[in-house]
Motif scaffolding. Sequence first.
Motif, PDB file in Angstrom:
ATOM      1  N   GLY A 176      -1.191  43.633  -1.921  1.00 25.20           N
ATOM      2  CA  GLY A 176      -2.102  43.016  -2.331  1.00 25.20           C
ATOM      3  C   GLY A 176      -1.520  41.602  -3.458  1.00 25.20           C
ATOM      4  O   GLY A 176      -1.324  41.039  -2.882  1.00 25.20           O
ATOM      5  N   GLU A 177      -2.883  41.442  -4.626  1.00 22.44           N
ATOM      6  CA  GLU A 177      -2.328  40.577  -5.308  1.00 22.44           C
ATOM      7  C   GLU A 177      -0.497  41.307  -5.939  1.00 22.44           C
ATOM      8  O   GLU A 177       0.118  39.716  -7.119  1.00 22.44           O
ATOM      9  N   ALA A 178       0.035  41.799  -5.971  1.00 25.38           N
ATOM     10  CA  ALA A 178       1.087  41.883  -6.499  1.00 25.38           C
ATOM     11  C   ALA A 178       2.188  40.919  -5.279  1.00 25.38           C
ATOM     12  O   ALA A 178       3.144  40.939  -6.454  1.00 25.38           O
ATOM     13  N   LEU A 179       1.264  40.630  -4.552  1.00 21.23           N
ATOM     14  CA  LEU A 179       2.366  39.643  -3.377  1.00 21.23           C
ATOM     15  C   LEU A 179       2.120  38.369  -3.805  1.00 21.23           C
ATOM     16  O   LEU A 179       1.127  38.079  -3.392  1.00 21.23           O
ATOM     17  N   TRP A 180       2.440  37.884  -4.855  1.00 22.13           N
ATOM     18  CA  TRP A 180       2.663  36.572  -5.562  1.00 22.13           C
ATOM     19  C   TRP A 180       2.110  35.320  -4.176  1.00 22.13           C
ATOM     20  O   TRP A 180       1.747  34.521  -4.663  1.00 22.13           O
ATOM     21  N   ARG A 181       3.669  35.131  -3.360  1.00 22.15           N
ATOM     22  CA  ARG A 181       3.819  34.057  -2.618  1.00 22.15           C
ATOM     23  C   ARG A 181       3.961  34.469  -1.253  1.00 22.15           C
ATOM     24  O   ARG A 181       5.240  35.424  -1.227  1.00 22.15           O
TER      25      ARG A 181
ATOM     26  N   VAL B 179      -1.005  33.797  -0.657  1.00 21.62           N
ATOM     27  CA  VAL B 179      -1.198  33.976  -2.398  1.00 21.62           C
ATOM     28  C   VAL B 179      -1.916  35.645  -2.985  1.00 21.62           C
ATOM     29  O   VAL B 179      -2.991  34.624  -2.269  1.00 21.62           O
ATOM     30  N   GLN B 180      -1.094  36.258  -3.449  1.00 20.85           N
ATOM     31  CA  GLN B 180      -2.320  37.258  -3.859  1.00 20.85           C
ATOM     32  C   GLN B 180      -2.964  37.829  -2.661  1.00 20.85           C
ATOM     33  O   GLN B 180      -4.062  37.958  -2.781  1.00 20.85           O
ATOM     34  N   GLY B 181      -2.473  38.187  -1.692  1.00 23.20           N
ATOM     35  CA  GLY B 181      -3.036  38.857  -0.605  1.00 23.20           C
ATOM     36  C   GLY B 181      -3.685  37.732   0.524  1.00 23.20           C
ATOM     37  O   GLY B 181      -4.906  38.505   1.353  1.00 23.20           O
ATOM     38  N   LEU B 182      -3.792  36.710   0.195  1.00 25.66           N
ATOM     39  CA  LEU B 182      -4.769  35.486   0.587  1.00 25.66           C
ATOM     40  C   LEU B 182      -3.461  35.155   1.655  1.00 25.66           C
ATOM     41  O   LEU B 182      -2.987  34.172   1.363  1.00 25.66           O
ATOM     42  N   ILE B 183      -3.644  34.852   3.372  1.00 23.34           N
ATOM     43  CA  ILE B 183      -2.750  34.563   3.838  1.00 23.34           C
ATOM     44  C   ILE B 183      -3.461  33.225   4.904  1.00 23.34           C
ATOM     45  O   ILE B 183      -4.470  33.865   5.968  1.00 23.34           O
TER      46      ILE B 183
ATOM     47  N   LEU C 265       7.234  32.095 -12.507  1.00 24.84           N
ATOM     48  CA  LEU C 265       9.013  32.257 -11.595  1.00 24.84           C
ATOM     49  C   LEU C 265       8.440  32.287 -10.395  1.00 24.84           C
ATOM     50  O   LEU C 265       8.805  31.619  -9.522  1.00 24.84           O
ATOM     51  N   GLY C 266       8.009  33.890 -10.091  1.00 22.35           N
ATOM     52  CA  GLY C 266       7.669  33.774  -8.234  1.00 22.35           C
ATOM     53  C   GLY C 266       6.556  32.737  -8.080  1.00 22.35           C
ATOM     54  O   GLY C 266       6.790  32.498  -6.095  1.00 22.35           O
ATOM     55  N   TYR C 267       5.612  31.719  -8.480  1.00 24.13           N
ATOM     56  CA  TYR C 267       4.445  31.245  -7.464  1.00 24.13           C
ATOM     57  C   TYR C 267       5.526  29.570  -7.511  1.00 24.13           C
ATOM     58  O   TYR C 267       4.978  28.767  -6.583  1.00 24.13           O
ATOM     59  N   ALA C 268       6.098  29.390  -8.034  1.00 19.01           N
ATOM     60  CA  ALA C 268       6.768  28.123  -8.642  1.00 19.01           C
ATOM     61  C   ALA C 268       7.411  27.396  -6.895  1.00 19.01           C
ATOM     62  O   ALA C 268       7.422  27.783  -6.729  1.00 19.01           O
TER      63      ALA C 268
END
Length: 354
Positions: A272-277, A296-300, A154-157
């Motif tokens: 980190g990876e808990a920050l989905w979007r 997404v997942q820490g890559l900004i 749901l978070g990535y949608a």
Amino acid sequence: MAMNRHTIPVTVLTGFLGSGKTTLINRILKEAHGRRFAVIENEYGEINVDADLLVKDGGETVVQLTNGCVCCTVRGDLANALNDLAKQREAGTIQFDHVLIEPTGLADPGPIVRTFMAETELLTRFHLDGVVTLFDAVNGERNLLDSVEAQAQLGYADRILVTKIDLLRERTAVQAADVEAALLATIAAANSVAAVDSISVPDAPWGEVFDKLLEMRGYQFDRVVFTPQPMFRPLAAAKHTPGVGSISFEAEQPLDGLKLNAALAAINERYGEALWRIKGVLAIAGMRSRIVVQGVQGLIQATPSTIWRMFEPQRSRLVLIGRDLDRDWLLAQLGSCVIADAASVADPRIASLH
């Protein structure tokens, strides 16, 4: 990086077990609809194709179907599988105009999305149009309580399609409008930027399916459009879903670019990876261009976009979606970047974000 109009669009279609995802994919593979898709499933997928159509190619299984679609079972690296499909397309061996990626119903779509942000070579052939999540109206809220994967889906949608809404209406004695409003409020609390609609998976006309499944443009690196389109009017207060949340930061004043870098680094370090979007449009003091943020997942990634027009209000908006987010802490971190006097910033540059 701007979306290349000549690259092949890719849609990630996800949804928890029972949401109707496999039914929809099987319809796309088997029915006549006039579109040419390449559907990629992993080795745990539930797609059912006729055994005599299978063509073995190394470690993968590629299926050319009579309705013009292609089905590919991936057991290895997704980027390599996509590039192999593209090479076959260029050689004329197979034909397709759009790719659908179907993760298993228990999968977190984050690593797939991250592949498109991290693999530069992949972006010469493909672009990620977005993530569509099918949300089961009957069981979806219970799944959110029990499953981190359901929360992540749901978070990535970029678009959420609610399925089985007719069954929800049949099974409750409460006013249908109230039930639907409460459901929408739950979804909006988890993801405040995804467009929300409903769909009947077994029998929706193909025009409706493709209108709701394609053309999201959710991962362009030069623009972000916040256009949620709820299917129900939210009459009820949002029900808090433990673990998953959506937080929106807005500012009317410009931001200090160096402080923003530090704030985003702190946010990345904590979640980190808990920050989905993470997505947004920012006004940085001293910069003429909007800054588009996609993460997404820490890559900004932060990319300059269009020029702010003279006398145009330079508003910033950043939305963060993830697990167990501390709203007050996040807003304090980002709020510390807001400045009243843009001229006081000596170096307005915003560096590359990782």
